[in-house]
Design an enzyme around this catalytic site. Structure first.
Site, PDB file in Angstrom:
ATOM      1  N   LYS A 174       0.824  -1.216   0.000  1.00  0.00           N
ATOM      2  CA  LYS A 174       0.000   0.000   0.000  1.00  0.00           C
ATOM      3  C   LYS A 174       0.865   1.276   0.000  1.00  0.00           C
ATOM      4  CE  LYS A 174      -3.995  -2.244   2.228  1.00  0.00           C
ATOM      5  NZ  LYS A 174      -4.988  -2.179   3.340  1.00  0.00           N
ATOM      6  N   PHE A 216     -15.593   3.384   7.083  1.00  0.00           N
ATOM      7  CA  PHE A 216     -14.211   3.732   6.751  1.00  0.00           C
ATOM      8  C   PHE A 216     -13.955   3.765   5.237  1.00  0.00           C
ATOM      9  CE2 PHE A 216     -14.372  -0.879   7.631  1.00  0.00           C
ATOM     10  CZ  PHE A 216     -13.908  -1.392   6.421  1.00  0.00           C
ATOM     11  N   ARG A 248      -1.851 -14.407   4.218  1.00  0.00           N
ATOM     12  CA  ARG A 248      -2.547 -13.677   5.298  1.00  0.00           C
ATOM     13  C   ARG A 248      -1.775 -13.828   6.615  1.00  0.00           C
ATOM     14  NH1 ARG A 248      -6.980 -10.235   4.186  1.00  0.00           N
ATOM     15  NH2 ARG A 248      -7.861 -10.780   6.199  1.00  0.00           N
ATOM     16  N   THR A 272      -5.344  -7.139  10.667  1.00  0.00           N
ATOM     17  CA  THR A 272      -5.688  -5.874  10.002  1.00  0.00           C
ATOM     18  C   THR A 272      -5.201  -4.669  10.810  1.00  0.00           C
ATOM     19  OG1 THR A 272      -7.678  -6.970   9.185  1.00  0.00           O
ATOM     20  CG2 THR A 272      -7.611  -4.573   8.994  1.00  0.00           C
ATOM     21  N   ARG A 330       2.578  -6.469   9.007  1.00  0.00           N
ATOM     22  CA  ARG A 330       1.883  -5.327   9.602  1.00  0.00           C
ATOM     23  C   ARG A 330       2.491  -4.937  10.949  1.00  0.00           C
ATOM     24  NH1 ARG A 330      -4.099  -7.117   7.409  1.00  0.00           N
ATOM     25  NH2 ARG A 330      -4.185  -5.676   5.657  1.00  0.00           N
ATOM     26  N   GLU A 382      -9.792 -10.617  -7.543  1.00  0.00           N
ATOM     27  CA  GLU A 382      -8.838  -9.517  -7.380  1.00  0.00           C
ATOM     28  C   GLU A 382      -7.692  -9.618  -8.386  1.00  0.00           C
ATOM     29  OE1 GLU A 382      -7.741  -9.557  -3.256  1.00  0.00           O
ATOM     30  OE2 GLU A 382      -9.725  -8.884  -2.612  1.00  0.00           O
TER      31      GLU A 382
HETATM   32  P1  RTP Z   1      -7.105  -5.843   3.271  1.00  0.00           P
HETATM   33  O1  RTP Z   1      -8.412  -6.127   2.574  1.00  0.00           O
HETATM   34  O2  RTP Z   1      -6.582  -4.468   2.970  1.00  0.00           O
HETATM   35  O3  RTP Z   1      -6.092  -6.921   3.037  1.00  0.00           O
HETATM   36  O4  RTP Z   1      -7.360  -5.849   4.837  1.00  0.00           O
HETATM   37  P2  RTP Z   1      -8.177  -6.898   5.682  1.00  0.00           P
HETATM   38  O5  RTP Z   1      -8.741  -7.976   4.798  1.00  0.00           O
HETATM   39  O6  RTP Z   1      -7.293  -7.317   6.795  1.00  0.00           O
HETATM   40  O7  RTP Z   1      -9.332  -5.973   6.231  1.00  0.00           O
HETATM   41  P3  RTP Z   1     -10.760  -5.621   5.579  1.00  0.00           P
HETATM   42  O8  RTP Z   1     -11.794  -5.916   6.581  1.00  0.00           O
HETATM   43  O9  RTP Z   1     -10.895  -6.237   4.214  1.00  0.00           O
HETATM   44  O10 RTP Z   1     -10.668  -4.045   5.432  1.00  0.00           O
HETATM   45  C1  RTP Z   1     -10.032  -3.442   4.322  1.00  0.00           C
HETATM   46  C2  RTP Z   1      -9.196  -2.294   4.801  1.00  0.00           C
HETATM   47  O11 RTP Z   1     -10.049  -1.277   5.314  1.00  0.00           O
HETATM   48  C3  RTP Z   1      -9.412  -0.636   6.419  1.00  0.00           C
HETATM   49  N1  RTP Z   1     -10.221  -0.765   7.612  1.00  0.00           N
HETATM   50  N2  RTP Z   1     -10.384   0.202   8.445  1.00  0.00           N
HETATM   51  N3  RTP Z   1     -11.168   1.782  10.643  1.00  0.00           N
HETATM   52  C4  RTP Z   1     -11.589   0.531  10.553  1.00  0.00           C
HETATM   53  O12 RTP Z   1     -12.304   0.012  11.388  1.00  0.00           O
HETATM   54  C5  RTP Z   1     -11.159  -0.261   9.419  1.00  0.00           C
HETATM   55  N4  RTP Z   1     -11.482  -1.516   9.185  1.00  0.00           N
HETATM   56  C6  RTP Z   1     -10.871  -1.828   8.023  1.00  0.00           C
HETATM   57  C7  RTP Z   1      -8.080  -1.299   6.633  1.00  0.00           C
HETATM   58  O13 RTP Z   1      -7.081  -0.516   6.022  1.00  0.00           O
HETATM   59  C8  RTP Z   1      -8.237  -2.641   5.945  1.00  0.00           C
HETATM   60  O14 RTP Z   1      -6.992  -3.120   5.495  1.00  0.00           O
HETATM   61 MG    MG Z   2      -9.844  -7.563   3.050  1.00  0.00          MG
END
Ligand code: RTP
Ligand code: MG
Length: 143
Positions: free
Chosen positions: A11, A59, A87, A93, A104, A128
């Site tokens: 990112k 968000f 992962r 996250t 991370r 994706e």
């Molecule tokens: P990613 O898709 O980026 O690999 O991350 P992830 O699966 O671990 O998390 P996901 O739930 O898919 O969320 C995508 C991205 O959104 C941001 N986020 N912010 N402020 C918040 O509560 C929140 N929750 C998610 C994060 O940057 C996350 O990587």
């Molecule tokens: Mg995700």
């Protein structure tokens, strides 16, 4: 276990920190092969489309703004059990919850700027990968 492909994104925060090579090293050390890669600076439309599943989340706007704030590195990783193992290498996250030694934990500063993305299931990986790469751009290793 099966040979899988998953989508990885370094990112804008991590590209800005100049740690593309350090992160690629982690991927290769873990046994992944990079079978496609490109640097991109996403448009708002491209970022919104990629994260469409989060459209209704509070968000979403911040996520799109962040993902368009600078260049990203997008790559396809190939390896045994690649979706889950990638992962695992990424960590949680929220970097505050990420295990020591994960990407991370080492490179993310906050849940909003968390250094890397990885597909979360085989189905999302296929979608994706297709979002960023044509079939011809995926290079099978011949040696
Ligand atoms: P990613 O898709 O980026 O690999 O991350 P992830 O699966 O671990 O998390 P996901 O739930 O898919 O969320 C995508 C991205 O959104 C941001 N986020 N912010 N402020 C918040 O509560 C929140 N929750 C998610 C994060 O940057 C996350 O990587
Ligand atoms: Mg995700």
């Amino acid at each position: 276990m099966a040979l899988e492909r998953t989508l990885s994104i370094i990112k804008p925060d991590a590209v800005g920190k100049n740690v593309i090579g350090a992160i690629y090293n982690r991927f290769e050390t873990a046994g992944f092969r990079i079978v496609a890669a490109k640097m991109m600076h996403l448009s708002t439309e491209q970022a919104e489309g990629f994260y469409a599943e989060h459209k209704e989340r509070p968000f979403f706007r911040a996520l799109v703004d962040f993902m368009t704030s600078g260049p990203i590195m997008v790559q396809v990783l190939e390896g045994e059990d690649a979706v889950k193992r990638h992962r695992d290498i990424m960590g949680a996250t929220n970097p505050a919850d990420a295990l020591a030694g994960t990407l991370r934990a080492d490179y993310a500063v906050s849940i909003d700027e968390n250094a890397v993305h990885g597909s979360d299931a085989l189905e999302s990986a296929a979608r994706e990968i297709g979002y960023f790469f044509t079939e011809e751009e995926l290079c099978a290793r011949t040696r």
